[in-house]
Each structure stands twice: as C-alpha cells, then as structure tokens.
Design a protein around this motif. Structure first.
Motif, mmCIF file in Angstrom:
data_model
loop_
_atom_site.group_PDB
_atom_site.id
_atom_site.type_symbol
_atom_site.label_atom_id
_atom_site.label_comp_id
_atom_site.label_asym_id
_atom_site.label_seq_id
_atom_site.Cartn_x
_atom_site.Cartn_y
_atom_site.Cartn_z
ATOM 1 N N GLN A 16 0.840 -1.199 0.000
ATOM 2 C CA GLN A 16 0.000 0.000 0.000
ATOM 3 C C GLN A 16 0.877 1.252 0.000
ATOM 4 N N SER A 17 0.397 2.306 -0.681
ATOM 5 C CA SER A 17 1.114 3.585 -0.742
ATOM 6 C C SER A 17 0.280 4.691 -0.130
ATOM 7 N N ALA A 18 0.961 5.754 0.293
ATOM 8 C CA ALA A 18 0.299 6.924 0.860
ATOM 9 C C ALA A 18 1.210 8.127 0.679
ATOM 10 N N VAL A 19 0.687 9.299 1.026
ATOM 11 C CA VAL A 19 1.448 10.545 0.937
ATOM 12 C C VAL A 19 1.710 11.046 2.352
ATOM 13 N N LEU A 20 2.953 11.427 2.622
ATOM 14 C CA LEU A 20 3.304 11.929 3.949
ATOM 15 C C LEU A 20 2.687 13.292 4.199
ATOM 16 N N VAL A 21 2.190 13.469 5.417
ATOM 17 C CA VAL A 21 1.598 14.744 5.826
ATOM 18 C C VAL A 21 2.504 15.446 6.830
ATOM 19 N N ALA A 22 2.917 14.723 7.874
ATOM 20 C CA ALA A 22 3.732 15.343 8.920
ATOM 21 C C ALA A 22 4.481 14.279 9.713
ATOM 22 N N LEU A 23 5.588 14.688 10.295
ATOM 23 C CA LEU A 23 6.367 13.815 11.170
ATOM 24 C C LEU A 23 6.254 14.370 12.588
ATOM 25 N N ASP A 24 5.598 13.640 13.466
ATOM 26 C CA ASP A 24 5.434 14.061 14.863
ATOM 27 C C ASP A 24 6.490 13.367 15.713
ATOM 28 N N LEU A 25 7.740 13.753 15.484
ATOM 29 C CA LEU A 25 8.891 13.104 16.116
ATOM 30 C C LEU A 25 9.817 14.162 16.703
ATOM 31 N N GLU A 43 5.569 10.486 -1.633
ATOM 32 C CA GLU A 43 4.829 9.229 -1.654
ATOM 33 C C GLU A 43 5.689 8.116 -1.051
ATOM 34 N N VAL A 44 5.100 7.334 -0.176
ATOM 35 C CA VAL A 44 5.800 6.254 0.508
ATOM 36 C C VAL A 44 5.001 4.963 0.339
ATOM 37 N N THR A 45 5.721 3.840 0.201
ATOM 38 C CA THR A 45 5.090 2.527 0.035
ATOM 39 C C THR A 45 5.653 1.565 1.068
ATOM 40 N N ALA A 46 4.783 0.788 1.693
ATOM 41 C CA ALA A 46 5.236 -0.273 2.596
ATOM 42 C C ALA A 46 5.672 -1.444 1.721
ATOM 43 N N VAL A 47 6.949 -1.811 1.806
ATOM 44 C CA VAL A 47 7.519 -2.829 0.919
ATOM 45 C C VAL A 47 7.455 -4.223 1.534
ATOM 46 N N ILE A 75 4.291 9.142 12.202
ATOM 47 C CA ILE A 75 4.336 9.787 10.892
ATOM 48 C C ILE A 75 2.935 9.763 10.303
ATOM 49 N N ARG A 76 2.349 10.958 10.148
ATOM 50 C CA ARG A 76 0.980 11.058 9.632
ATOM 51 C C ARG A 76 0.975 11.014 8.106
ATOM 52 N N ILE A 77 -0.028 10.322 7.559
ATOM 53 C CA ILE A 77 -0.148 10.154 6.113
ATOM 54 C C ILE A 77 -1.585 10.395 5.669
ATOM 55 N N ARG A 78 -1.755 10.501 4.356
ATOM 56 C CA ARG A 78 -3.086 10.556 3.754
ATOM 57 C C ARG A 78 -3.060 9.652 2.529
ATOM 58 N N PRO A 79 -4.233 9.251 2.047
ATOM 59 C CA PRO A 79 -4.268 8.400 0.854
ATOM 60 C C PRO A 79 -3.655 9.107 -0.349
ATOM 61 N N VAL A 80 -3.140 8.319 -1.279
ATOM 62 C CA VAL A 80 -2.598 8.867 -2.516
ATOM 63 C C VAL A 80 -3.754 9.470 -3.303
ATOM 64 N N SER A 81 -3.584 10.696 -3.766
ATOM 65 C CA SER A 81 -4.621 11.386 -4.528
ATOM 66 C C SER A 81 -4.750 10.771 -5.908
#
Length: 100
Positions: A16-25, A43-47, A75-81
């Motif tokens: 699954q892929s998603a787009v990064l929104v923010a890093l709360d670190l 865009e990030v994908t879980a490999v 790390i907050r993400i949102r679905p790929v547009s």
C-alpha cells in the motif's frame, strides 16, 4: 463497506502507498528522516515487514528504509490522490481496448 482510512504510516499494509503529511517526532529524528526523503507530500510505500512484524521496510524517493513501529506510528499520512491520474472514464476506455 468502504476501505479503512489509514492515518499513520504504521497502519499501511505491505504494498500500500500513501502521501506523507507530517512527522510528529523529536527534531533530531525528524531531521534525519527528512534528509532521507521523508518530507511532506512525498509518496511512501510499505515494501515488506519483518516476520515478527517489526520493523517494516518503506520505499521513498528510490530508497528503502526500515522503521520501527513506534517511529512509523508518529508519521501522519493521507491516501494517494487520484486527481493526478487519468479520469476514470479514460482509464475504463483504455482497459476496454487492452481487453480486446
């Protein structure tokens, strides 16, 4: 029933892929990850995931990076547009032509 909404990186399923929104670190960790490509709108994908479930390898900007669950859940993400892809009607027409 619709697809489950994913809000943090640790919830992505493999493939699954998603787009990064923010890093709360903490700032030091955040800066380190940002230098490796973990920036907003990337865009990030879980490999793949380790047999025990932790860590998970993510692909971003051509790199594969393993992150522990506790880091990925910050790390907050949102679905790929889909707005940047072809309209659905065009996609369906192309699929119909391939099927011929």
């Amino acid at each position: 029933m619709g697809a489950r909404k994913v809000n943090v990186l640790s919830e992505l399923s493999v493939g699954q892929s998603a787009v990064l929104v923010a890093l709360d670190l903490p700032e030091t960790v955040q800066n380190h990850l940002m230098h490796m490509g973990f920036v907003p709108d990337a865009e990030v994908t879980a490999v793949r995931r380790a047999p025990a479930g932790d860590p998970t390898v993510y692909s971003i900007d051509g790199l594969e990076i393993a992150l522990r669950h506790e880091t990925a859940e910050a790390i907050r993400i949102r679905p790929v547009s889909t707005s940047s892809t072809l309209p659905e009607a065009t996609q369906n027409m192309e699929l119909a032509e391939v099927a011929r």
